[in-house]
Design a protein around this motif. Structure first.
Motif, PDB file in Angstrom:
ATOM      1  N   ASP A   1       1.930  -1.748  -0.971  1.00  0.00           N
ATOM      2  CA  ASP A   1       1.404  -0.987  -2.107  1.00  0.00           C
ATOM      3  C   ASP A   1       2.231   0.264  -2.365  1.00  0.00           C
ATOM      4  O   ASP A   1       2.410   0.671  -3.523  1.00  0.00           O
ATOM      5  N   PHE A   2       2.736   0.897  -1.309  1.00  0.00           N
ATOM      6  CA  PHE A   2       3.614   2.048  -1.506  1.00  0.00           C
ATOM      7  C   PHE A   2       4.919   1.620  -2.166  1.00  0.00           C
ATOM      8  O   PHE A   2       5.423   2.296  -3.075  1.00  0.00           O
ATOM      9  N   ARG A   3       5.460   0.515  -1.737  1.00  0.00           N
ATOM     10  CA  ARG A   3       6.710   0.019  -2.331  1.00  0.00           C
ATOM     11  C   ARG A   3       6.508  -0.320  -3.809  1.00  0.00           C
ATOM     12  O   ARG A   3       7.390  -0.053  -4.644  1.00  0.00           O
ATOM     13  N   GLU A   4       5.376  -0.884  -4.142  1.00  0.00           N
ATOM     14  CA  GLU A   4       5.080  -1.182  -5.548  1.00  0.00           C
ATOM     15  C   GLU A   4       4.950   0.109  -6.348  1.00  0.00           C
ATOM     16  O   GLU A   4       5.410   0.192  -7.500  1.00  0.00           O
ATOM     17  N   LEU A   5       4.313   1.112  -5.755  1.00  0.00           N
ATOM     18  CA  LEU A   5       4.165   2.412  -6.410  1.00  0.00           C
ATOM     19  C   LEU A   5       5.543   3.006  -6.710  1.00  0.00           C
ATOM     20  O   LEU A   5       5.792   3.519  -7.814  1.00  0.00           O
ATOM     21  N   GLY A   6       6.440   2.933  -5.726  1.00  0.00           N
ATOM     22  CA  GLY A   6       7.778   3.479  -5.916  1.00  0.00           C
ATOM     23  C   GLY A   6       8.579   2.716  -6.947  1.00  0.00           C
ATOM     24  O   GLY A   6       9.272   3.307  -7.793  1.00  0.00           O
TER      25      GLY A   6
ATOM     26  N   SER B   1       6.495   5.640 -12.066  1.00  0.00           N
ATOM     27  CA  SER B   1       5.807   6.671 -12.834  1.00  0.00           C
ATOM     28  C   SER B   1       5.004   7.638 -11.963  1.00  0.00           C
ATOM     29  O   SER B   1       4.601   8.710 -12.437  1.00  0.00           O
ATOM     30  N   TYR B   2       4.767   7.276 -10.707  1.00  0.00           N
ATOM     31  CA  TYR B   2       3.996   8.153  -9.820  1.00  0.00           C
ATOM     32  C   TYR B   2       4.683   9.512  -9.705  1.00  0.00           C
ATOM     33  O   TYR B   2       5.900   9.591  -9.513  1.00  0.00           O
ATOM     34  N   ARG B   3       3.889  10.593  -9.787  1.00  0.00           N
ATOM     35  CA  ARG B   3       4.452  11.938  -9.714  1.00  0.00           C
ATOM     36  C   ARG B   3       4.520  12.407  -8.267  1.00  0.00           C
ATOM     37  O   ARG B   3       3.485  12.581  -7.604  1.00  0.00           O
TER      38      ARG B   3
ATOM     39  N   HIS C   1      -0.879   7.406   1.976  1.00  0.00           N
ATOM     40  CA  HIS C   1       0.171   7.329   0.945  1.00  0.00           C
ATOM     41  C   HIS C   1       1.223   6.276   1.275  1.00  0.00           C
ATOM     42  O   HIS C   1       1.415   5.310   0.528  1.00  0.00           O
ATOM     43  N   PHE C   2       1.883   6.454   2.406  1.00  0.00           N
ATOM     44  CA  PHE C   2       3.005   5.571   2.747  1.00  0.00           C
ATOM     45  C   PHE C   2       2.552   4.200   3.247  1.00  0.00           C
ATOM     46  O   PHE C   2       3.271   3.216   3.081  1.00  0.00           O
ATOM     47  N   GLY C   3       1.396   4.151   3.866  1.00  0.00           N
ATOM     48  CA  GLY C   3       0.905   2.880   4.370  1.00  0.00           C
ATOM     49  C   GLY C   3       0.132   2.081   3.346  1.00  0.00           C
ATOM     50  O   GLY C   3       0.242   0.856   3.272  1.00  0.00           O
ATOM     51  N   GLN C   4      -0.668   2.791   2.520  1.00  0.00           N
ATOM     52  CA  GLN C   4      -1.586   2.117   1.602  1.00  0.00           C
ATOM     53  C   GLN C   4      -1.298   2.374   0.135  1.00  0.00           C
ATOM     54  O   GLN C   4      -1.998   1.842  -0.734  1.00  0.00           O
ATOM     55  N   GLY C   5      -0.293   3.198  -0.159  1.00  0.00           N
ATOM     56  CA  GLY C   5       0.072   3.446  -1.544  1.00  0.00           C
ATOM     57  C   GLY C   5      -0.927   4.288  -2.318  1.00  0.00           C
ATOM     58  O   GLY C   5      -0.989   4.211  -3.551  1.00  0.00           O
ATOM     59  N   GLN C   6      -1.725   5.127  -1.610  1.00  0.00           N
ATOM     60  CA  GLN C   6      -2.732   5.945  -2.281  1.00  0.00           C
ATOM     61  C   GLN C   6      -2.087   7.130  -3.005  1.00  0.00           C
ATOM     62  O   GLN C   6      -1.029   7.623  -2.628  1.00  0.00           O
TER      63      GLN C   6
ATOM     64  N   PHE D   1      -8.007  13.506  -5.948  1.00  0.00           N
ATOM     65  CA  PHE D   1      -8.931  13.935  -4.902  1.00  0.00           C
ATOM     66  C   PHE D   1      -9.619  12.764  -4.219  1.00  0.00           C
ATOM     67  O   PHE D   1      -9.996  12.860  -3.040  1.00  0.00           O
ATOM     68  N   ALA D   2      -9.797  11.658  -4.914  1.00  0.00           N
ATOM     69  CA  ALA D   2     -10.476  10.502  -4.326  1.00  0.00           C
ATOM     70  C   ALA D   2      -9.792  10.036  -3.040  1.00  0.00           C
ATOM     71  O   ALA D   2     -10.454   9.513  -2.134  1.00  0.00           O
ATOM     72  N   THR D   3      -8.477  10.228  -2.956  1.00  0.00           N
ATOM     73  CA  THR D   3      -7.746   9.850  -1.739  1.00  0.00           C
ATOM     74  C   THR D   3      -8.256  10.643  -0.544  1.00  0.00           C
ATOM     75  O   THR D   3      -8.478  10.091   0.541  1.00  0.00           O
ATOM     76  N   TYR D   4      -8.452  11.936  -0.721  1.00  0.00           N
ATOM     77  CA  TYR D   4      -8.929  12.784   0.380  1.00  0.00           C
ATOM     78  C   TYR D   4     -10.417  12.558   0.631  1.00  0.00           C
ATOM     79  O   TYR D   4     -10.858  12.590   1.787  1.00  0.00           O
ATOM     80  N   GLN D   5     -11.167  12.317  -0.421  1.00  0.00           N
ATOM     81  CA  GLN D   5     -12.598  12.061  -0.274  1.00  0.00           C
ATOM     82  C   GLN D   5     -12.834  10.872   0.661  1.00  0.00           C
ATOM     83  O   GLN D   5     -13.762  10.889   1.470  1.00  0.00           O
ATOM     84  N   ALA D   6     -11.984   9.859   0.555  1.00  0.00           N
ATOM     85  CA  ALA D   6     -12.134   8.677   1.412  1.00  0.00           C
ATOM     86  C   ALA D   6     -11.840   8.989   2.873  1.00  0.00           C
ATOM     87  O   ALA D   6     -12.325   8.282   3.767  1.00  0.00           O
TER      88      ALA D   6
END
Length: 222
Positions: free
Chosen positions: A83-88, A92-94, A127-132, A137-142
Motif C-alpha cells: 500500500d505504501f508503494r502504491e501511494l508513492g 499525489s500524496y503530500r 505509513h511505510f508498512g500500511q500506506g496510511q 488525524f484518523a491515522t493517529y486515532q487508530a
C-alpha cells in the motif's frame, strides 16, 4: 546486581517520520528503549526533513525513494508495504514532516509513561508498512487505543497553535544541534553529547557502543 540508572543521562534519537532509513532503524530503537527503560530514557526528536518548500507531492521524490527501498530492506530487514508503494507510485500524496512530528509532540505531552519511541515506531509502521496518510488525524486515532489515550483530547492538542509552535521549536533545536542526517543517535550526559550512531546500525553494534559509554560515565562518577 542490576545496573543502575545514571543521573542526568539520556539517549537522543533524532529522526524524521518520513525518513525511510529511520523506518529501518525503528525496530532497533524500539527494542533498545524497552530493554534500557530502567537505565536510560530515550528522547525522540523530530528533525523536520520535509517542511516548508521541501514539503510537497511524493511524485517529486518517488524516483529516488523507490530506488532506495530495496537497499533499506536488504540492510535493515524491514519491509515496505504494498500500500505504501502504491501511494508513492500514484504520486499525489503530500510529503510533509510537520503533521506526524506534531502528533509525536502531542503524544510526548499526554503520555505519562514515556513511550514516545513506541509511538514513533507505530507511526512509521502505519505509513511505510500500511500506506496510511500521516496528514490525516484518523491515522493517529487508530493508534491511540493501544496507548490508552483519548482521541478527542489528542485531537484538540494536535489542532492547537501551541502544538504547532512546539513542533517548529523542536525542528529548530535539531538544526542548532548541527545534525546532518537521520537517524542520528546521541548519548547525552550533563552538558556533553557523544554521537553514538549516524545512520542505521544493527542492535548488537549499537548496544556494544552504548554499554561502553555507560561504563565510561559510571567510572567517571566513582
Amino acid at each position: 546486581m542490576e545496573p543502575r540508572a545514571l543521573p542526568d543521562t539520556q539517549l537522543l534519537y533524532i529522526f524524521d517520520p518520513l525518513c525511510g532509513w529511520c523506518y529501518g532503524m525503528s525496530p532497533v530503537m524500539k527494542r533498545l528503549a524497552e530493554e534500557y527503560a530502567d537505565r536510560l530514557p530515550v528522547t525522540v526528536l523530530s528533525g523536520g526533513m520535509m517542511t516548508g518548500d521541501d514539503a510537497g507531492p511524493m511524485s517529486r521524490m518517488w524516483p529516488y525513494i523507490s530506488q532506495a527501498l530495496a537497499q533499506v530492506e536488504q540492510v535493515t530487514g524491514v519491509q515496505f508495504g504494498a500500500d505504501f508503494r502504491e501511494l508513492g507510485a500514484a504520486g499525489s500524496y503530500r510529503n510533509d514532516s510537520e503533521p506526524p512530528s506534531r502528533a509525536l509532540q502531542v503524544f510526548k505531552q499526554l503520555d505519562p509513561l514515556g513511550r514516545e519511541m513506541a509511538f514513533a515506531h507505530a507511526v512509521q509502521q502505519a505509513h511505510f508498512g500500511q500506506g496510511q496518510d500521516l496528514n490525516d488525524f484518523a491515522t493517529y486515532q487508530a493508534l491511540l487505543p493501544a496507548f490508552g489515550l483519548e482521541a478527542a483530547e489528542f485531537r484538540r492538542w494536535w489542532d492547537s497553535d501551541a502544538a504547532r509552535q512546539a513542533t517548529r521549536h523542536e525542528f529548530d533545536v535539531v538544526r542548532r544541534m548541527g545534525v546532518q542526517g537521520f537517524p542520528t543517535l546521541i548519548f547525552a550526559h550533563g552538558q556533553q553529547g557523544h554521537v553514538l550512531a549516524r545512520g542505521y546500525q544493527p542492535y548488537e553494534q549499537l548496544q556494544a557502543g552504548l554499554e561502553q559509554l555507560l561504563a565510561d560515565v559510571a567510572n567517571e562518577a566513582k
